[in-house]
Design a protein around this motif. Structure first.
Motif, PDB file in Angstrom:
ATOM      1  N   ILE A   1       0.833  -1.277  -0.004  1.00  0.00           N
ATOM      2  CA  ILE A   1       0.046   0.056  -0.153  1.00  0.00           C
ATOM      3  C   ILE A   1       0.792   1.381  -0.045  1.00  0.00           C
ATOM      4  O   ILE A   1       1.935   1.323   0.877  1.00  0.00           O
ATOM      5  CB  ILE A   1      -0.850  -0.065   1.203  1.00  0.00           C
ATOM      6  CG1 ILE A   1      -1.917  -1.342   1.263  1.00  0.00           C
ATOM      7  CG2 ILE A   1      -1.713   1.267   1.368  1.00  0.00           C
ATOM      8  CD1 ILE A   1      -2.609  -1.511   2.390  1.00  0.00           C
TER       9      ILE A   1
ATOM     10  N   LYS B   1       0.433   8.378 -11.075  1.00  0.00           N
ATOM     11  CA  LYS B   1      -0.351   7.138 -11.098  1.00  0.00           C
ATOM     12  C   LYS B   1      -1.165   6.768  -9.952  1.00  0.00           C
ATOM     13  O   LYS B   1      -2.311   6.013  -9.979  1.00  0.00           O
ATOM     14  CB  LYS B   1       0.200   6.080 -11.670  1.00  0.00           C
ATOM     15  CG  LYS B   1       0.822   6.209 -13.375  1.00  0.00           C
ATOM     16  CD  LYS B   1       1.407   4.974 -13.729  1.00  0.00           C
ATOM     17  CE  LYS B   1       2.504   4.222 -12.847  1.00  0.00           C
ATOM     18  NZ  LYS B   1       2.969   3.261 -13.669  1.00  0.00           N
ATOM     19  N   VAL B   2      -0.586   7.190  -8.958  1.00  0.00           N
ATOM     20  CA  VAL B   2      -1.253   6.663  -7.602  1.00  0.00           C
ATOM     21  C   VAL B   2      -1.010   7.723  -6.390  1.00  0.00           C
ATOM     22  O   VAL B   2      -0.601   8.784  -6.565  1.00  0.00           O
ATOM     23  CB  VAL B   2      -0.495   5.361  -7.100  1.00  0.00           C
ATOM     24  CG1 VAL B   2      -0.561   4.355  -7.990  1.00  0.00           C
ATOM     25  CG2 VAL B   2       1.094   5.685  -6.797  1.00  0.00           C
ATOM     26  N   LYS B   3      -2.099   7.520  -5.623  1.00  0.00           N
ATOM     27  CA  LYS B   3      -1.786   8.299  -4.312  1.00  0.00           C
ATOM     28  C   LYS B   3      -1.821   7.442  -2.802  1.00  0.00           C
ATOM     29  O   LYS B   3      -1.843   6.162  -2.943  1.00  0.00           O
ATOM     30  CB  LYS B   3      -3.298   9.262  -4.316  1.00  0.00           C
ATOM     31  CG  LYS B   3      -4.334   8.353  -4.216  1.00  0.00           C
ATOM     32  CD  LYS B   3      -5.722   9.325  -4.450  1.00  0.00           C
ATOM     33  CE  LYS B   3      -6.885   8.629  -3.859  1.00  0.00           C
ATOM     34  NZ  LYS B   3      -7.124   7.486  -4.798  1.00  0.00           N
ATOM     35  N   LYS B   4      -1.728   8.208  -1.588  1.00  0.00           N
ATOM     36  CA  LYS B   4      -1.554   7.482  -0.450  1.00  0.00           C
ATOM     37  C   LYS B   4      -2.751   6.644  -0.440  1.00  0.00           C
ATOM     38  O   LYS B   4      -3.915   6.947  -0.904  1.00  0.00           O
ATOM     39  CB  LYS B   4      -1.652   8.467   0.580  1.00  0.00           C
ATOM     40  CG  LYS B   4      -1.264   7.808   1.858  1.00  0.00           C
ATOM     41  CD  LYS B   4      -1.267   8.910   2.889  1.00  0.00           C
ATOM     42  CE  LYS B   4      -0.987   8.044   4.373  1.00  0.00           C
ATOM     43  NZ  LYS B   4      -0.758   9.091   5.676  1.00  0.00           N
TER      44      LYS B   4
ATOM     45  N   ASP C   1      -3.443   3.858  -2.106  1.00  0.00           N
ATOM     46  CA  ASP C   1      -3.594   2.829  -3.416  1.00  0.00           C
ATOM     47  C   ASP C   1      -2.968   1.703  -2.880  1.00  0.00           C
ATOM     48  O   ASP C   1      -1.723   1.687  -2.327  1.00  0.00           O
ATOM     49  CB  ASP C   1      -3.218   3.528  -4.560  1.00  0.00           C
ATOM     50  CG  ASP C   1      -4.207   4.635  -4.952  1.00  0.00           C
ATOM     51  OD1 ASP C   1      -5.400   4.461  -4.632  1.00  0.00           O
ATOM     52  OD2 ASP C   1      -4.042   5.303  -5.632  1.00  0.00           O
ATOM     53  N   ARG C   2      -3.045   0.653  -3.658  1.00  0.00           N
ATOM     54  CA  ARG C   2      -2.572  -0.656  -3.651  1.00  0.00           C
ATOM     55  C   ARG C   2      -1.643  -1.029  -4.872  1.00  0.00           C
ATOM     56  O   ARG C   2      -2.160  -0.642  -6.082  1.00  0.00           O
ATOM     57  CB  ARG C   2      -3.417  -2.005  -3.316  1.00  0.00           C
ATOM     58  CG  ARG C   2      -2.708  -2.986  -2.617  1.00  0.00           C
ATOM     59  CD  ARG C   2      -4.116  -3.906  -2.086  1.00  0.00           C
ATOM     60  NE  ARG C   2      -3.463  -5.288  -1.625  1.00  0.00           N
ATOM     61  CZ  ARG C   2      -3.617  -6.363  -2.236  1.00  0.00           C
ATOM     62  NH1 ARG C   2      -4.279  -6.317  -3.357  1.00  0.00           N
ATOM     63  NH2 ARG C   2      -3.067  -7.293  -1.664  1.00  0.00           N
ATOM     64  N   VAL C   3      -0.354  -1.576  -4.774  1.00  0.00           N
ATOM     65  CA  VAL C   3       0.448  -1.691  -5.722  1.00  0.00           C
ATOM     66  C   VAL C   3       0.933  -2.937  -5.844  1.00  0.00           C
ATOM     67  O   VAL C   3       1.415  -3.320  -4.824  1.00  0.00           O
ATOM     68  CB  VAL C   3       1.450  -0.446  -6.086  1.00  0.00           C
ATOM     69  CG1 VAL C   3       0.740   0.920  -6.286  1.00  0.00           C
ATOM     70  CG2 VAL C   3       2.320  -0.278  -4.823  1.00  0.00           C
TER      71      VAL C   3
ATOM     72  N   LYS D   1      -0.602  -0.157 -10.416  1.00  0.00           N
ATOM     73  CA  LYS D   1      -1.641  -0.060  -9.569  1.00  0.00           C
ATOM     74  C   LYS D   1      -2.560  -1.222  -9.637  1.00  0.00           C
ATOM     75  O   LYS D   1      -3.014  -1.760 -10.776  1.00  0.00           O
ATOM     76  CB  LYS D   1      -2.649   1.161  -9.862  1.00  0.00           C
ATOM     77  CG  LYS D   1      -3.644   1.436  -8.912  1.00  0.00           C
ATOM     78  CD  LYS D   1      -4.278   2.795  -9.343  1.00  0.00           C
ATOM     79  CE  LYS D   1      -5.502   3.072  -8.334  1.00  0.00           C
ATOM     80  NZ  LYS D   1      -6.230   4.245  -8.789  1.00  0.00           N
TER      81      LYS D   1
ATOM     82  N   PRO E   1      -6.107  -3.276  -8.980  1.00  0.00           N
ATOM     83  CA  PRO E   1      -7.663  -2.451  -8.800  1.00  0.00           C
ATOM     84  C   PRO E   1      -8.353  -3.225  -7.625  1.00  0.00           C
ATOM     85  O   PRO E   1      -7.860  -4.148  -6.996  1.00  0.00           O
ATOM     86  CB  PRO E   1      -8.266  -3.045 -10.160  1.00  0.00           C
ATOM     87  CG  PRO E   1      -7.335  -4.189 -10.374  1.00  0.00           C
ATOM     88  CD  PRO E   1      -6.135  -4.039  -9.927  1.00  0.00           C
ATOM     89  N   PRO E   2      -9.669  -2.318  -7.423  1.00  0.00           N
ATOM     90  CA  PRO E   2     -10.396  -2.963  -6.260  1.00  0.00           C
ATOM     91  C   PRO E   2     -10.778  -4.672  -6.399  1.00  0.00           C
ATOM     92  O   PRO E   2     -10.725  -5.257  -5.273  1.00  0.00           O
ATOM     93  CB  PRO E   2     -11.628  -2.055  -6.382  1.00  0.00           C
ATOM     94  CG  PRO E   2     -11.279  -1.041  -6.846  1.00  0.00           C
ATOM     95  CD  PRO E   2     -10.003  -1.333  -8.137  1.00  0.00           C
TER      96      PRO E   2
END
Length: 317
Positions: free
Chosen positions: A66, A76-79, A81-83, A104, A106-107
């Motif tokens: 995370i 592409k992402v922010k705090k 987000d899961r990667v 990234k 996805p959910p």
């Protein structure tokens, strides 16, 4: 933070180390887990050209987690987000990756382990193999990678022949749709069985996924005239010999499916995300051993010795 440090061959110890800082083009990741890769076994076993102790978290390169912090140049992402990410220090509670080194998640993949590097590797090899529904595909070596390739080839509609020395591995191949399974005994026994199953037409695609000389010999015998032999095994323990006369006579294409361009790693990981979301690939059955960070030595030993039932070990925090 807590990190595993390879102090000397076969000896990880757990230490407290500083949490890494990031640059503007990097993210800090709170690591959820990291796979154990067979290509790291020489590092763990020890070779004269490696220096110990190694940096904390090394050689973990199959991490996911995370985003804890994102640099100002990250888009592409922010705090939160899961990667899945590429690095070499993921046996630690925190790691760092550049924007060119993560995808990234996805959910739909929430709470699922996602060792992006080997999953991306499977997709890159599959794409290089150029498999169609009319192909007869032999896969030599049903470990984690071979099992994934078996599933991908079946999803494409090909006929799949799985070849492996371990009977439980052939069981995984059957679960993933293999049409035929053959114990890996001797080169000629395997070749004769493939000839029988294919009416002497042999296989339009043969994927070697063991990294051993014997598998190259078998692949040479069972690939069809004008077929493609794909080298997916990691050959790291010495030189190999090939029967170039037979390769010439059969007119085959030989494909080294190992990528070295970081952009290809990333695109393979993105393809893997899509394949898992779409149900084209389901690796969950193959995560046979989930271990804690203080069991890292055990995980490497299992990866080296492959006890019955073992396919893939993951370290989870």
């Amino acid at each position: 933070m807590i990190a595993a440090v390879l102090e000397k061959p076969k000896t990880f110890i757990i230490k407290e180390t500083a949490i890494p800082n990031i640059s503007n083009d990097e993210i800090k990741i709170r690591v959820e887990g990291c796979g154990i890769c067979a290509s790291s076994i020489p590092v763990w076993e020890g070779r004269e050209w490696f220096n110990y102790p190694m940096e904390g978290g090394s050689p973990g390169h199959e991490g996911w987690g995370i985003v804890e912090e994102a640099g100002t140049e990250i888009t592409k992402v922010k705090k939160g987000d899961r990667v899945a990410f590429l690095s070499f220090h993921a046996y630690a509670e925190y790691d760092v990756a550049k924007e060119s080194s993560f995808v990234k998640l996805p959910p739909q993949l929430a709470n699922q382990p996602f060792p992006g590097e080997p999953l991306g590797c499977a997709l890159n090899i599959f794409n290089r193999s150029d498999i169609s529904k009319d192909d007869v595909v032999a896969i030599i070596g049903i470990g984690f990678l071979g099992a994934l390739l078996c599933q991908l080839a079946k999803e494409r509609g090909a006929k799949v022949i799985a070849i492996s020395r371990r009977s439980y591995s052939l069981g995984f191949a059957e679960k993933y749709g293999a049409d035929e399974v053959i114990p890996l005994t001797s080169t000629w026994e395997v070749a004769n069985k493939v000839a029988e199953l294919t009416g002497n037409a042999f296989c339009s695609r043969v994927i070697e996924a063991t990294g051993k000389q014997e598998a190259i010999d078998i692949a040479t015998e069972i690939v069809a005239e004008g077929g493609k032999m794909i080298i997916a095994g990691y050959h790291q323990d010495g030189l190999r010999q090939v029967n170039l006369q037979k390769w010439n006579w059969k007119g085959i294409d030989v494909i080294n499916a190992h990528e070295r361009d970081p952009r290809k790693y990333l695109s393979g990981m993105q393809d893997a995300v899509e394949a898992v979301v779409n149900g084209q690939m389901d690796p969950e059955l193959l995560y046979t051993d989930i271990l804690s960070i203080d069991e890292l030595n055990k995980g490497f030993e299992m990866t080296r010795s492959r006890p019955d039932g073992f396919m893939k070990a993951l370290i989870k925090f």
